[in-house]
Design a protein around this motif. Structure first.
Motif, short mmCIF file in Angstrom:
data_model
loop_
_atom_site.label_atom_id
_atom_site.label_comp_id
_atom_site.label_asym_id
_atom_site.label_seq_id
_atom_site.Cartn_x
_atom_site.Cartn_y
_atom_site.Cartn_z
N ASP A 109 0.83 -1.21 0.00
CA ASP A 109 0.00 0.00 0.00
C ASP A 109 0.86 1.26 0.00
OD1 ASP A 109 -2.42 -1.36 0.01
OD2 ASP A 109 -2.55 -1.39 2.21
N VAL A 110 1.92 1.23 0.79
CA VAL A 110 2.82 2.39 0.86
C VAL A 110 3.46 2.65 -0.50
CG1 VAL A 110 4.99 3.24 1.83
CG2 VAL A 110 3.28 2.17 3.32
N VAL A 111 3.98 1.60 -1.13
CA VAL A 111 4.64 1.75 -2.43
C VAL A 111 3.66 2.28 -3.46
CG1 VAL A 111 5.70 0.50 -4.33
CG2 VAL A 111 6.42 0.04 -1.99
N ASP A 112 2.44 1.73 -3.50
CA ASP A 112 1.47 2.15 -4.50
C ASP A 112 1.01 3.58 -4.27
OD1 ASP A 112 -0.12 1.27 -6.82
OD2 ASP A 112 -1.83 1.66 -5.51
N THR A 113 0.83 3.96 -3.01
CA THR A 113 0.41 5.33 -2.69
C THR A 113 1.46 6.33 -3.14
OG1 THR A 113 -0.88 4.54 -0.80
CG2 THR A 113 -0.29 6.87 -0.83
N LEU A 114 2.72 6.06 -2.82
CA LEU A 114 3.79 6.96 -3.22
C LEU A 114 3.98 6.97 -4.73
CD1 LEU A 114 6.35 6.15 -0.41
CD2 LEU A 114 5.40 8.41 -0.89
N ALA A 115 3.90 5.80 -5.34
CA ALA A 115 4.15 5.72 -6.79
C ALA A 115 3.06 6.40 -7.59
CB ALA A 115 4.29 4.26 -7.22
N HIS A 153 -1.94 19.01 9.48
CA HIS A 153 -2.01 17.84 10.34
C HIS A 153 -3.43 17.35 10.59
CE1 HIS A 153 -2.58 21.36 12.94
NE2 HIS A 153 -3.33 20.56 13.68
N ARG A 154 -4.41 17.92 9.94
CA ARG A 154 -5.79 17.65 10.33
C ARG A 154 -6.45 16.52 9.55
NH1 ARG A 154 -8.19 23.79 11.40
NH2 ARG A 154 -6.54 24.41 12.85
N SER A 155 -5.78 15.97 8.57
CA SER A 155 -6.38 14.90 7.77
C SER A 155 -6.19 13.55 8.46
CB SER A 155 -5.74 14.86 6.39
OG SER A 155 -6.19 13.74 5.65
N GLU A 156 -7.12 12.64 8.18
CA GLU A 156 -7.02 11.25 8.65
C GLU A 156 -6.23 10.39 7.67
OE1 GLU A 156 -8.37 10.03 11.67
OE2 GLU A 156 -8.53 12.19 12.04
N ALA A 157 -5.58 11.01 6.69
CA ALA A 157 -4.82 10.27 5.69
C ALA A 157 -3.59 9.63 6.31
CB ALA A 157 -4.41 11.19 4.55
N HIS A 158 -3.14 8.57 5.68
CA HIS A 158 -1.95 7.85 6.12
C HIS A 158 -0.69 8.68 5.86
CE1 HIS A 158 1.16 4.65 6.09
NE2 HIS A 158 0.38 4.07 6.98
N ASP A 159 0.36 8.38 6.59
CA ASP A 159 1.63 9.08 6.44
C ASP A 159 2.17 8.96 5.01
OD1 ASP A 159 2.55 9.45 9.59
OD2 ASP A 159 1.41 7.62 9.20
N ALA A 160 1.91 7.82 4.36
CA ALA A 160 2.39 7.64 2.99
C ALA A 160 1.70 8.60 2.04
CB ALA A 160 2.18 6.20 2.54
N PHE A 161 0.42 8.89 2.29
CA PHE A 161 -0.30 9.86 1.46
C PHE A 161 0.27 11.25 1.67
CE2 PHE A 161 -3.87 12.77 0.59
CZ PHE A 161 -4.21 12.36 -0.69
N TYR A 162 0.56 11.59 2.94
CA TYR A 162 1.22 12.87 3.22
C TYR A 162 2.56 12.95 2.47
CZ TYR A 162 -1.62 15.07 6.91
OH TYR A 162 -2.59 15.74 7.61
N ALA A 163 3.30 11.86 2.46
CA ALA A 163 4.60 11.86 1.79
C ALA A 163 4.44 12.07 0.29
CB ALA A 163 5.33 10.54 2.06
N ALA A 164 3.45 11.40 -0.31
CA ALA A 164 3.21 11.54 -1.74
C ALA A 164 2.83 12.98 -2.09
CB ALA A 164 2.13 10.57 -2.19
N LYS A 165 1.99 13.57 -1.27
CA LYS A 165 1.53 14.93 -1.56
C LYS A 165 2.65 15.95 -1.32
CE LYS A 165 -2.38 13.86 -3.10
NZ LYS A 165 -2.69 14.14 -4.52
N SER A 166 3.49 15.70 -0.33
CA SER A 166 4.63 16.59 -0.13
C SER A 166 5.60 16.51 -1.31
CB SER A 166 5.35 16.22 1.18
OG SER A 166 4.51 16.43 2.29
N ALA A 167 5.74 15.32 -1.88
CA ALA A 167 6.59 15.16 -3.06
C ALA A 167 6.01 15.91 -4.24
CB ALA A 167 6.75 13.68 -3.39
#
Length: 244
Positions: A109-115, A153-167
Motif C-alpha cells: 500500500d505504501v509503495v502504491d500510494t507513493l508511486a 495535520h488535520r487529515s485522517e490520511a496515512h503518512d504515505a499519502f502525506y509523503a506523496a503529496k509533499s513530493a
C-alpha cells in the motif's frame, strides 16, 4: 468561459474528482483525453460525456497505470498520435490511503500510494511536456492536497499519502520556476477534504455553498478555470485553502 480551443489531458479520470473534471471540461467545449487505470473505466466516462451531446471526436479514452513508466509513455504516445499539442495537463491521479497509524498500511500500500501520487505525477508531466511545449498556452495543473502543505495535520490520511503529496508539492514548486521562461504555467491546488457532487445531478447546481459548508468540487473546478483563463503574463502558482 468556453474551452473550444483547448486540448486537455486528465489523468485518473475514471471516477471521483477526475470524472468531475472530465465532465466539466468537456461541457465547456474542450477536447479531452481521459485516462484511467483500466480502459473500461475511461470509456464509461467517455460515454457519459458523449451522452451529453459531445461529438465523439472531442473525447478520447485511454488506459494508463501511473505507477508504470511504460504505461505512461504509451498513453502520451497515443495522445501524440491524435494531436500535435495539448494545452492543459491535469495531474489528478493519486491513490488515497487512510489511517493515522503508520503500521496500518502494508508495504505494498505504501509503495502504491507513493508511486501513483509522486512518481506518477513526475512521469506524466515528463511524458506530456513535449506536447505542452508545442502549445501557445501550456498549463500544468496538479491536484495536490492540503496534506502537501507544510504543517498540515488535520487529515485522517496515512503518512504515505502525506509523503506523496509533499513530493508533488516539491516537484511542482521547482517546475514552476524552471518552466516559466518557456511559457509553461504550473498551477497547484491544495484543497482540504471536499464534497464532490456529481456534475450530472441536481446537487451540482443546488448544493449549499456557504461559509459553514465544506469546500465543493464546483469551487475547485472554478479555481482551475480561473487560473488557465488568465492572460499569459499572469502566473498563478497555487491555491491554498483554510484548514478544516
Amino acid at each position: 468561459m468556453t474551452l473550444e480551443n483547448h486540448r486537455v489531458v486528465i489523468t485518473a479520470a475514471g471516477r471521483d474528482f477526475g470524472r468531475t473534471l472530465a465532465l466539466r471540461f468537456a461541457s465547456l467545449g474542450a477536447e479531452v483525453f481521459l485516462s484511467a487505470r483500466t480502459l473500461d473505466a475511461a470509456e464509461r466516462v467517455r460515454e457519459e460525456i458523449r451522452a451529453q451531446g459531445v461529438d465523439a471526436d472531442r473525447v478520447h479514452a485511454f488506459a494508463c497505470e501511473l505507477t508504470d513508466p511504460a504505461s505512461v509513455r504509451e498513453f502520451a504516445a497515443a495522445v501524440a498520435a491524435r494531436t500535435g499539442h495539448i494545452d492543459v495537463l491535469l495531474n489528478n491521479g493519486s491513490r488515497y490511503q487512510h489511517g493515522t497509524d503508520l503500521l496500518s498500511a502494508s508495504d505494498e500500500d505504501v509503495v502504491d500510494t507513493l508511486a501513483s501520487g509522486a512518481t506518477g505525477t513526475v512521469l506524466a508531466t515528463k511524458a506530456f511536456l513535449p506536447l505542452l511545449l508545442a502549445s501557445a498556452k501550456p498549463d500544468i495543473v496538479t491536484m495536490v492536497s492540503g496534506c502537501g502543505e507544510r504543517g498540515h495535520h488535520r487529515s485522517e490520511a496515512h503518512d504515505a499519502f502525506y509523503a506523496a503529496k509533499s513530493a508533488q508539492a516539491g516537484f511542482t514548486d521547482i517546475l514552476s520556476r524552471r518552466l516559466r521562461d518557456q511559457g509553461v504555467r504550473v498551477i497547484s491546488l491544495y484543497p482540504p477534504d471536499f464534497d464532490n457532487h456529481d456534475p450530472l445531478s441536481d446537487a451540482w447546481e443546488n448544493a449549499p455553498r456557504t461559509a459553514k459548508d465544506p469546500l465543493t468540487a464546483q469551487s475547485l473546478v472554478n479555481c482551475v478555470l480561473f487560473a488557465i483563463g488568465q492572460p499569459r503574463d499572469c502566473f498563478i502558482k497555487s491555491f491554498h485553502f483554510e484548514q478544516v
